[in-house]
Design an enzyme around this catalytic site. Structure first.
Site, PDB file in Angstrom:
ATOM      1  N   LYS A 227     -13.859  85.179  31.800  1.00  0.00           N
ATOM      2  CA  LYS A 227     -13.414  84.029  32.163  1.00  0.00           C
ATOM      3  C   LYS A 227     -11.698  84.270  32.586  1.00  0.00           C
ATOM      4  O   LYS A 227     -11.210  84.311  33.938  1.00  0.00           O
ATOM      5  CB  LYS A 227     -13.507  82.902  31.142  1.00  0.00           C
ATOM      6  CG  LYS A 227     -12.747  82.083  31.231  1.00  0.00           C
ATOM      7  CD  LYS A 227     -12.510  80.688  30.144  1.00  0.00           C
ATOM      8  CE  LYS A 227     -12.346  79.546  30.673  1.00  0.00           C
ATOM      9  NZ  LYS A 227     -12.242  77.998  31.408  1.00  0.00           N
TER      10      LYS A 227
ATOM     11  N   PHE B 114     -19.315  81.496  22.096  1.00  0.00           N
ATOM     12  CA  PHE B 114     -20.241  80.538  22.324  1.00  0.00           C
ATOM     13  C   PHE B 114     -20.249  80.554  23.803  1.00  0.00           C
ATOM     14  O   PHE B 114     -19.797  81.191  24.898  1.00  0.00           O
ATOM     15  CB  PHE B 114     -19.315  79.052  22.422  1.00  0.00           C
ATOM     16  CG  PHE B 114     -20.629  78.169  22.980  1.00  0.00           C
ATOM     17  CD1 PHE B 114     -21.637  77.511  22.356  1.00  0.00           C
ATOM     18  CD2 PHE B 114     -19.519  77.742  24.309  1.00  0.00           C
ATOM     19  CE1 PHE B 114     -21.617  76.688  22.698  1.00  0.00           C
ATOM     20  CE2 PHE B 114     -20.018  76.542  24.202  1.00  0.00           C
ATOM     21  CZ  PHE B 114     -21.455  75.446  24.078  1.00  0.00           C
ATOM     22  N   GLN B 115     -21.839  80.420  24.207  1.00  0.00           N
ATOM     23  CA  GLN B 115     -22.672  80.755  25.372  1.00  0.00           C
ATOM     24  C   GLN B 115     -22.478  82.159  25.955  1.00  0.00           C
ATOM     25  O   GLN B 115     -21.715  82.678  26.638  1.00  0.00           O
ATOM     26  CB  GLN B 115     -21.935  79.517  26.592  1.00  0.00           C
ATOM     27  CG  GLN B 115     -21.903  78.372  25.917  1.00  0.00           C
ATOM     28  CD  GLN B 115     -22.304  77.727  27.601  1.00  0.00           C
ATOM     29  OE1 GLN B 115     -21.036  77.931  28.335  1.00  0.00           O
ATOM     30  NE2 GLN B 115     -22.446  76.630  27.619  1.00  0.00           N
TER      31      GLN B 115
ATOM     32  N   GLU C 138     -30.948  76.220  36.991  1.00  0.00           N
ATOM     33  CA  GLU C 138     -30.101  77.204  37.737  1.00  0.00           C
ATOM     34  C   GLU C 138     -31.224  78.241  38.200  1.00  0.00           C
ATOM     35  O   GLU C 138     -31.207  79.329  39.240  1.00  0.00           O
ATOM     36  CB  GLU C 138     -29.403  78.850  36.770  1.00  0.00           C
ATOM     37  CG  GLU C 138     -27.677  77.700  35.833  1.00  0.00           C
ATOM     38  CD  GLU C 138     -27.930  76.972  35.219  1.00  0.00           C
ATOM     39  OE1 GLU C 138     -29.320  76.629  34.485  1.00  0.00           O
ATOM     40  OE2 GLU C 138     -26.766  76.157  34.084  1.00  0.00           O
TER      41      GLU C 138
ATOM     42  N   MET D 113     -55.878  78.281  40.447  1.00  0.00           N
ATOM     43  CA  MET D 113     -55.820  79.882  40.296  1.00  0.00           C
ATOM     44  C   MET D 113     -56.597  79.863  38.790  1.00  0.00           C
ATOM     45  O   MET D 113     -57.841  80.595  38.842  1.00  0.00           O
ATOM     46  CB  MET D 113     -54.770  80.198  40.631  1.00  0.00           C
ATOM     47  CG  MET D 113     -56.090  81.664  41.345  1.00  0.00           C
ATOM     48  SD  MET D 113     -56.681  82.138  42.636  1.00  0.00           S
ATOM     49  CE  MET D 113     -55.489  82.357  43.754  1.00  0.00           C
TER      50      MET D 113
END
Lengths: 563, 160
Positions: free
Chosen positions: A161, A111-112, A49, A477
């Site tokens: 949802k 959940f999630q 993602e 760097m």
């Protein structure tokens, strides 16, 4: 006719002009994905993602339009946070759509489930949780409006949802009106007159341009002003491309790894015109010694940028393009009265001498490949016309220094946040925005491994993105800082056990090249860039090459370490 | 210097968090914060007392205005305004000092709102200095509990 939330969402995206949606599905967004095939939207399936948001960001930077990505709830949403902060720091218009657990479960540690609106509050321009499907069209309209107007930025919309499943009548709001949001875009005419007079009076003026010039498409006005009034131009990392890199008034970038000429010019100027820049610490060095002799004019659309880091003499809150156009109108009649060229001649000459005294330089070598020479070679082969993305580190600074950008929207780099792993997914986004252009990600061997999984996305979509790795086997760097300021204690900066990048490219179904001999650089690089499809070029460069000039953190701009 | 900001905001979930997060995230200090509804159900007013030099206060005001849900910010510090705080104090009281406490309550035009054998609960309203003075004077009797509101403020109608 009644539509489901998912259908309304996709209809809104279409009406907002979204062409490409970068995303990754999950439980909370299945309803949206279920409707996707019924639309004309192009969905690009990323492999992580973080890449979805970077790709949307890259799309936005390369096109000037709003980028858009879609991810699921919980980990899908949290994986976008780095990319959201990246877009926020660089003022990039992106709309992030995140799934959320059904509204009755919110707050139950479902959940999630994660409070992504809470998490992203400090790194979005604004964010929304849509709790009622009847608000959906309205919120999406506002989200895009906020993302692209004023000082642009990322806007997140959290979509439970159940809201995506229920039906309501679709009403497209014709207009967006928000009583609490009125970005002031037009310049104050009194301030314009003041600035114009300062310009007429100045003997040693300089333009210090930032990303705001590119965002507001002010590059043409800026170029007109600089060339007609004979004012030298320097730019921040974000401003590169706003002024032709081959013009004699171009000084190169300023700041920590800026050119000697740019930093000396700032130090000696009697007028600094800061346009769409924000006096970042990487630009100013020690603030109290920044532009000590100059009157400062600060043009920016965001009032909070003004008087934040330095106190300026003339603030001008405005869209940069509108401000520069007004200045152009105000100053055009003066061209007949004042001989700016003659007036600024001693100054322009002096600045030119600084440029000749210490130009951007490096020790050439016949045995090892110098990283700077690779960037120069890419510039030569692409005639300076490619879209160049970078990751973060030494390779980023060498690209900024040695690829002379001539056009805006062609240099995509994480400026404010300094996000390693940004460049490759951004290049994927940029390639969708500009299918006509060659898109090259100039990367370090450390950074490229942060989002290397996107090789699959690039290959799968037949994208011609080219990755050129300036491979020095170090997190270069940080190693440079360790060398200069930490007694060469190279702790955790040597990249042992690297993958074979050529085989890795092949494993993903892409082409891989390796260059180790300076004599092969031209031939193999040309061959690689001519190869269709996704390509990795692993260039083994001088391992302990440093980026110079360098102003140590917190030092004055004139305290430069030179080659 | 202490500044009193009157901040008009959209009355929607998360708005307090946006304002509070702005202060904590940017290292600004909130001395007190009071939020309440207005006659318009869609709008709330926050009164924030904060401290900082001129440059910091300018940043605070600008950053607040930049928040999408903030409608209006007024710095009341340099305006003529009515400033009020309220405090509830539970003070130890016995036969020896009860009269003295009540005298103090009287002088400051406070109210006794609850009584028990060995405690008095006092309600006081006033500006910041008055409240601080009452708290200071009652401390010697032993303050068992204190609950202090943030400041609420309003610009006076006549400014000259």
């Amino acid at each position: 006719m009644e539509l489901t939330g998912a259908q309304i969402l996709l209809e809104c995206l279409k009406r907002e002009g979204v062409e490409v949606l970068f995303g990754f599905p999950g439980g909370a967004v299945i309803d949206i994905y279920n409707e996707l095939p019924n639309t004309s939207l192009k969905h690009v399936l990323v492999r992580h993602e973080q890449a979805a948001i970077h790709a949307a960001d890259g799309f936005a930077r390369a096109s000037g339009k709003v980028g858009c990505c879609l991810v699921t709830s919980g980990p899908g949403a949290t994986n976008t946070v780095t990319g959201i902060a990246t877009a926020y720091m660089d003022s990039i218009p992106v709309v992030i759509l995140t799934g959320q657990v059904p509204t009755p479960l919110i707050g139950n540690d479902a959940f999630q489930e994660v409070d992504i609106v809470g998490i992203t509050r400090p790194c979005t321009k604004h964010n929304y949780l849509v709790k009622d499907v009847r608000e959906l069209a309205h919120v999406i309209r506002q989200a895009f409006y906020l993302a692209r107007s004023g000082r642009p930025g990322p806007v997140l919309v959290d979509l439970p949802k159940d809201v995506m499943q229920v039906k309501t009548k679709f009403v497209w709001p014709d207009d967006v009106k928000m009583r609490s949001y009125n970005p002031n875009c037009k310049p104050h005419s009194g301030q314009i007159k003041k600035v114009a007079q300062l310009i007429r009076d100045a003997e040693r003026p300089i333009i210090y341009a930032g990303g705001g010039v590119i965002t507001s498409k002010a590059h043409e006005s800026l170029t007109w002003l600089a060339k007609n009034l004979h004012i030298p131009v320097t730019a921040t990392l974000m401003g590169l491309g706003c002024f032709p890199g081959d013009d004699k008034l171009w000084l190169g970038m300023l700041g920590m790894h800026g050119t000697y000429a740019a930093n000396m010019a700032i130090n000696n100027a009697d007028l600094v015109l800061a346009v769409g820049a924000r006096f970042d610490d990487r630009v100013t060095g020690k603030v109290s010694t920044f532009a000590p002799m100059a009157k400062l004019v600060h043009i920016d659309i965001d009032p909070t940028s003004i008087q934040k880091n330095v106190s300026v003499h003339v603030p001008l809150v405005s869209d940069c393009r509108l401000a520069l156009e007004a200045l152009k109108e105000e100053l055009a009649p003066s061209l007949a009265e004042y001989d700016f060229e003659a007036g600024h001649m001693p100054w322009v000459t002096k600045v030119g001498v600084w440029g000749k005294e210490h130009p951007l330089n490096y020790q050439a070598s016949e045995t090892t490949i110098k990283p700077q020479s690779v960037v120069e070679k890419i510039h030569e082969i692409t005639k300076g016309e490619a879209v160049i993305c970078t990751e973060v580190g030494q390779h980023q600074m060498w690209t900024a220094q040695f690829y002379r950008f001539n056009e805006p929207n062609c240099f995509l780099s994480s400026g404010g946040l300094g996000t390693m792993g940004y460049g490759f997914p951004a290049a994927i986004g940029a390639q969708f925005a500009r299918p006509d252009k060659m898109v090259i990600d100039i990367a370090g061997d450390g950074s490229i491994q942060m989002n290397i999984q996107e090789m699959a996305t690039s290959v799968c979509n037949n994208l011609g993105v080219k990755i050129v790795i300036l491979n020095n086997g170090y997190l270069g760097m940080v190693r440079q800082w360790q060398e200069l300021f930490y007694k060469k204690n190279y702790c955790s900066t040597c990249m042992d056990a690297q993958p074979d990048f050529v085989k890795l490219a092949e494993a993903y179904g892409a082409a891989g090249f390796r260059i180790t001999d300076p004599g092969d650089l031209d031939r193999v690089l040309r061959q690689a860039l001519d190869t269709p499809g996704t390509v990795i070029v692993d260039v083994r460069v001088e391992r302990e090459e440093n980026v110079y000039p360098m102003v140590p953190a917190g030092a004055s701009l004139t305290d430069m370490l030179l080659v | 210097m202490r500044h009193i900001l009157s901040v008009t905001v959209e009355n929607e979930p998360g708005v307090l968090s946006r304002v509070a997060g702005l202060f904590s995230g940017r290292g600004f200090n909130i001395e007190s914060l009071n939020v309440g509804p207005t006659l318009d159900t869609g709008v709330s007013v926050m009164t924030i007392t904060t401290e900082g030099d001129e440059q910091i206060i300018e940043q605070i005001v600008k950053q607040l205005r930049k928040l999408i849900t903030v409608i209006k910010v007024v710095d009341l510090t340099d305006l003529k305004s009515v400033l009020r705080e309220m405090v509830l104090l539970k003070v130890n009281a016995n036969d020896a000092n009860r009269a003295e406490i009540l005298r103090t309550v009287d002088i400051f035009r406070c109210k006794v709102v609850d009584v028990s054998i060995d405690e008095l609960t006092i309600e006081a309203t006033g500006n910041y200095e008055k409240i601080s003075a009452i708290v200071g004077l009652l401390t010697r009797f032993g303050i068992k509990e204190i609950s202090r509101s943030g400041m609420v403020a309003m610009k006076r109608s006549i400014q000259n």
